[in-house]
Write a protein that holds these residues in place. Structure first.
Motif, PDB file in Angstrom:
ATOM      1  N   LEU A  73       2.469  -0.080 -43.824  1.00  0.00           N
ATOM      2  CA  LEU A  73       3.103   0.483 -45.007  1.00  0.00           C
ATOM      3  C   LEU A  73       2.694  -0.229 -46.291  1.00  0.00           C
ATOM      4  O   LEU A  73       3.233   0.060 -47.354  1.00  0.00           O
ATOM      5  CB  LEU A  73       4.628   0.415 -44.875  1.00  0.00           C
ATOM      6  CG  LEU A  73       5.241   1.071 -43.637  1.00  0.00           C
ATOM      7  CD1 LEU A  73       6.761   1.005 -43.710  1.00  0.00           C
ATOM      8  CD2 LEU A  73       4.777   2.512 -43.511  1.00  0.00           C
ATOM      9  N   THR A  74       1.731  -1.119 -46.209  1.00  0.00           N
ATOM     10  CA  THR A  74       1.364  -1.933 -47.370  1.00  0.00           C
ATOM     11  C   THR A  74      -0.064  -1.638 -47.826  1.00  0.00           C
ATOM     12  O   THR A  74      -0.896  -1.156 -47.061  1.00  0.00           O
ATOM     13  CB  THR A  74       1.498  -3.424 -47.041  1.00  0.00           C
ATOM     14  OG1 THR A  74       0.768  -3.704 -45.833  1.00  0.00           O
ATOM     15  CG2 THR A  74       2.947  -3.793 -46.847  1.00  0.00           C
ATOM     16  N   LYS A  75      -0.316  -1.972 -49.089  1.00  0.00           N
ATOM     17  CA  LYS A  75      -1.625  -1.736 -49.672  1.00  0.00           C
ATOM     18  C   LYS A  75      -2.658  -2.728 -49.153  1.00  0.00           C
ATOM     19  O   LYS A  75      -2.330  -3.797 -48.633  1.00  0.00           O
ATOM     20  CB  LYS A  75      -1.545  -1.866 -51.200  1.00  0.00           C
ATOM     21  CG  LYS A  75      -0.868  -0.710 -51.904  1.00  0.00           C
ATOM     22  CD  LYS A  75      -0.978  -0.891 -53.414  1.00  0.00           C
ATOM     23  CE  LYS A  75      -0.399   0.302 -54.158  1.00  0.00           C
ATOM     24  NZ  LYS A  75      -0.551   0.144 -55.625  1.00  0.00           N
ATOM     25  N   LEU A 100       2.451   3.392 -51.668  1.00  0.00           N
ATOM     26  CA  LEU A 100       3.218   4.609 -51.940  1.00  0.00           C
ATOM     27  C   LEU A 100       2.582   5.829 -51.289  1.00  0.00           C
ATOM     28  O   LEU A 100       3.281   6.774 -50.925  1.00  0.00           O
ATOM     29  CB  LEU A 100       3.341   4.823 -53.450  1.00  0.00           C
ATOM     30  CG  LEU A 100       4.145   3.772 -54.225  1.00  0.00           C
ATOM     31  CD1 LEU A 100       4.253   4.176 -55.685  1.00  0.00           C
ATOM     32  CD2 LEU A 100       5.526   3.591 -53.621  1.00  0.00           C
ATOM     33  N   HIS A 101       1.257   5.825 -51.156  1.00  0.00           N
ATOM     34  CA  HIS A 101       0.609   6.961 -50.507  1.00  0.00           C
ATOM     35  C   HIS A 101       1.010   7.059 -49.035  1.00  0.00           C
ATOM     36  O   HIS A 101       1.295   8.146 -48.526  1.00  0.00           O
ATOM     37  CB  HIS A 101      -0.912   6.847 -50.626  1.00  0.00           C
ATOM     38  CG  HIS A 101      -1.646   7.968 -49.975  1.00  0.00           C
ATOM     39  ND1 HIS A 101      -1.672   9.240 -50.499  1.00  0.00           N
ATOM     40  CD2 HIS A 101      -2.355   8.020 -48.819  1.00  0.00           C
ATOM     41  CE1 HIS A 101      -2.390  10.022 -49.714  1.00  0.00           C
ATOM     42  NE2 HIS A 101      -2.810   9.300 -48.688  1.00  0.00           N
ATOM     43  N   ALA A 102       1.069   5.900 -48.354  1.00  0.00           N
ATOM     44  CA  ALA A 102       1.500   5.899 -46.960  1.00  0.00           C
ATOM     45  C   ALA A 102       2.955   6.344 -46.841  1.00  0.00           C
ATOM     46  O   ALA A 102       3.307   7.145 -45.953  1.00  0.00           O
ATOM     47  CB  ALA A 102       1.315   4.510 -46.349  1.00  0.00           C
ATOM     48  N   LEU A 103       3.809   5.844 -47.742  1.00  0.00           N
ATOM     49  CA  LEU A 103       5.221   6.241 -47.700  1.00  0.00           C
ATOM     50  C   LEU A 103       5.370   7.736 -47.954  1.00  0.00           C
ATOM     51  O   LEU A 103       6.202   8.400 -47.329  1.00  0.00           O
ATOM     52  CB  LEU A 103       6.017   5.443 -48.742  1.00  0.00           C
ATOM     53  CG  LEU A 103       6.075   3.924 -48.545  1.00  0.00           C
ATOM     54  CD1 LEU A 103       6.870   3.278 -49.668  1.00  0.00           C
ATOM     55  CD2 LEU A 103       6.685   3.570 -47.198  1.00  0.00           C
ATOM     56  N   LEU A 145      12.376   6.710 -38.853  1.00  0.00           N
ATOM     57  CA  LEU A 145      11.095   7.416 -38.961  1.00  0.00           C
ATOM     58  C   LEU A 145       9.999   6.567 -38.312  1.00  0.00           C
ATOM     59  O   LEU A 145       9.879   5.374 -38.615  1.00  0.00           O
ATOM     60  CB  LEU A 145      10.727   7.652 -40.423  1.00  0.00           C
ATOM     61  CG  LEU A 145      11.475   8.747 -41.185  1.00  0.00           C
ATOM     62  CD1 LEU A 145      10.986   8.780 -42.632  1.00  0.00           C
ATOM     63  CD2 LEU A 145      11.279  10.098 -40.530  1.00  0.00           C
ATOM     64  N   PRO A 146       9.191   7.162 -37.445  1.00  0.00           N
ATOM     65  CA  PRO A 146       8.085   6.384 -36.872  1.00  0.00           C
ATOM     66  C   PRO A 146       6.999   6.166 -37.923  1.00  0.00           C
ATOM     67  O   PRO A 146       6.628   7.090 -38.646  1.00  0.00           O
ATOM     68  CB  PRO A 146       7.574   7.275 -35.736  1.00  0.00           C
ATOM     69  CG  PRO A 146       7.978   8.664 -36.123  1.00  0.00           C
ATOM     70  CD  PRO A 146       9.251   8.533 -36.902  1.00  0.00           C
ATOM     71  N   SER A 147       6.511   4.956 -38.029  1.00  0.00           N
ATOM     72  CA  SER A 147       5.420   4.675 -38.977  1.00  0.00           C
ATOM     73  C   SER A 147       4.091   4.990 -38.290  1.00  0.00           C
ATOM     74  O   SER A 147       3.289   4.097 -38.005  1.00  0.00           O
ATOM     75  CB  SER A 147       5.472   3.223 -39.449  1.00  0.00           C
ATOM     76  OG  SER A 147       5.457   2.341 -38.343  1.00  0.00           O
TER      77      SER A 147
END
Length: 608
Positions: A424-426, A334-337, A413-415
């Motif tokens: 995008l994962t923990k 969630l922090h990355a998102l 959206l560029p990751s």
């Protein structure tokens, strides 16, 4: 025997206070009196020290497998009592622990050259509005309004107040650096108070506020404070973790958290098996270059591990779909998102997907303004990105609930963060360390007990804290704030060291370093002599002189968690001048000559 005021009678060697249950009139028959003798000879005796301990509840087979609850042990051992949800009263044992923590903190603050202050618990709302910290957070605070309609909050922290004080008193660089600290009660209207002292609505904290003329000097001060915190925790002789952390609402971009590792902790600290990399999970974002090797996960997907993750903006006008490689089945970070989609409402759990979509479409249909949907694809999904991109961007409208087309914008959206592709994962245990080549990640649950923040001009700018520098030019003061949770330390250490028999305290903050327990055949003068010998060596000792059975006293001593228990039993009564020394943390129970006792306790203390 002459009588003194207030029912005191003087006897040889001690003064006794007589409590009358029925009446203090002298002609009341003795058989209706109950008496409790309180020695007032200057020695620490448990008869004059209120310790309302409670018996251990009957064991059950289910309880044998449950983790030890430090908060429950604090209640049972008479350290505190609960007043209301998240609000606690400290009793004498708890207050002694708190006082010792404060004294230890004061020693390290003095080494930093910090002066102690005591700020009011009432803080002006006007100051908080100047810094913008009330916006969207009103529900977290206890608000107070006086008869003249002036508005205050019960302070959860004091950055605004201390900055205002210093701004009105300090005008030259010659007055800096300045380091001010306090230990005081703080207040936060927690939605879910839990884990006793660890998440309360009223709590005790030590706050240090630092003021420097330049950014460089402020960074140097920050490092000095970090060292002081490490020295303080080292003196407790408990394992601790220091991690890079998110500054959150406090401001600034540099902060560190200080933790005790605990399975009941609310934080997760990510470290490395090879290097010193350590970071709170809230800050961890893995670069694509450090992606773990693909592996099939047979676990059932959950809301946050499925191939797609759905999120909504706080104003409900933007929607986000994020995707990860389907074969990984990892948990979304969630922090990355949040970094990639800053408007994301992190309180939305995806359970009301249908109604959110319907509202999003209906609102767009009514006002005719396009709504935006975003697609965010994990950097490992290059094939998916190519497949989705064209179709996603070509969609400019969708059928609305009322049969009309609803205009929408569809964007990819560029990751990437700072131009670098990210995942995008923990993190999972064993994933590659982002800071070194050989290490793997370790994840530990932990309880935060301190936090240091480099604030820069976050508060000095809006509150106009400026000084004249050496060239007589005004400069904005650079600040830091650094907190230690005093009551959190009590709760965290209680849970960290407790075992099936009770609490265990580090020697530095134990309510008493040792307790002397004697059998009925041992004279009071022998107990007092041993007490005097130990205290003469600088030891903090108590005498259990309560009229209770020996077994009860020993069980009670275990529950309270004194580092050492000194038993004057059969060996002493037999004239051997020996005592039994017990130390539960070290598994020690041995016979020791009274003359050797201070030395032996010092030796064992060095191992605790």
């Amino acid at each position: 025997m002459p009588f003194l005021r207030n029912g005191l009678t003087r006897s040889a060697g001690a003064v006794h206070h007589i409590f009358h249950a029925k009446s203090s009139v002298s002609h009341t028959p003795p058989n209706v009196w109950t008496r409790r003798h309180i020695h007032c000879d200057g020695r620490n005796r448990l008869t004059k020290f209120w310790t309302p301990t409670q018996p251990k509840p009957k064991a059950s087979s289910a309880a044998d497998h449950e983790p030890i609850d430090g908060h429950d042990l604090l209640l049972r051992a008479g350290f505190l009592r609960q007043s209301a949800s998240g609000i606690f009263h400290l009793l004498p044992l708890g207050l002694r622990v708190q006082d010792k923590i404060e004294q230890l903190i004061a020693k390290h603050m003095a080494r930093l050259g910090a002066a102690k202050v005591s700020l009011s618990s009432l803080s002006s709302e006007a100051l908080w509005r100047k810094t913008g910290r009330l916006e969207g957070r009103d529900s977290e605070f206890f608000h107070v309004q006086d008869r003249k309609d002036a508005r205050f909050i019960l302070s959860p922290t004091h950055e605004e107040e201390i900055t205002s004080i210093v701004a009105n008193a300090v005008h030259s660089y010659k007055d800096l650096p300045l380091r001010l600290y306090q230990t005081t009660r703080k207040y936060r209207d927690e939605a879910r108070p839990r884990q006793g002292l660890l998440r309360g609505r009223e709590f005790v904290m030590k706050d240090l506020y630092t003021f420097d003329t330049t950014e460089t000097e402020a960074r140097s001060t920050y490092e000095a404070v970090r060292k002081a915190y490490v020295d303080f925790l080292t003196e407790l002789r408990l394992p601790y973790l220091v991690a890079n952390a998110d500054s959150g609402n406090m401001g600034g971009k540099l902060s560190h958290e200080y933790h005790f590792a605990s399975e009941r902790g609310e934080d997760t600290i990510i470290g490395c098996t090879q290097c010193e990399h350590s970071v709170n999970e809230e800050l961890f974002i893995a670069p694509l270059a450090k992606a773990p090797s693909p592996s099939i996960d047979e676990a059932e997907p959950t809301t946050q591990t499925a191939g797609f993750f759905f999120a909504v903006s706080k104003d409900r006008r933007k929607l986000l779909w994020a995707t990860q490689p389907s074969q990984h089945n990892l948990e979304f970070n969630l922090h990355a998102l949040k970094q990639l989609f800053p408007d994301m409402d992190t309180t939305f759990d995806g359970s009301d997907y249908t109604s959110i979509m319907d509202a999003w479409m209906c609102d767009a249909e009514e006002d005719g303004e396009p709504r935006t949907r975003y697609l965010l694809i994990d950097s490992r999904n290059a094939a998916s990105l190519e497949t989705f991109s064209n179709q996603w961007r070509r969609t400019t409208s969708l059928p609305g609930p009322n049969g009309t087309d609803v205009p929408i914008r569809s964007e990819i959206l560029p990751s990437e963060i700072n131009g670098q592709p990210v995942l995008l994962t923990k993190a999972r245990p064993g994933d590659p360390c982002p800071a070194c080549e050989a290490g793997g990640l370790i994840l530990q649950k932990a309880t935060e007990i301190g936090h240091t923040f480099h604030l820069g001009t976050r508060y000095s700018e809006p509150l106009n804290l400026k000084v004249l520098d050496a060239r007589n030019q005004p400069v904005t003061v650079s600040m830091g704030c650094h907190g230690l949770g005093v009551s959190r330390l009590i709760g965290a250490i209680a849970g960290l060291l407790a075992d099936g028999k009770g609490l265990n305290w580090p020697v530095a903050i134990a309510p008493f370093g040792a307790v002397i327990v004697s059998t009925a055949g041992v004279g009071e003068s022998d107990v007092d002599g041993l007490y005097d010998a130990l205290t003469h060596q600088g030891m903090d000792v108590a005498i259990d002189d309560r009229e209770r059975p020996m077994g009860w006293k020993l069980n009670d001593a275990d529950a309270v968690g004194y580092p050492f228990i000194v038993v004057l039993g059969k060996a002493w009564a037999a004239g051997k001048q020996s005592v039994e020394l017990q130390c539960r943390r070290l598994g020690i129970k041995e016979e020791v000559k009274a003359a050797d006792l201070p030395k032996r306790i010092r030796e064992y203390s060095a191992r605790l």
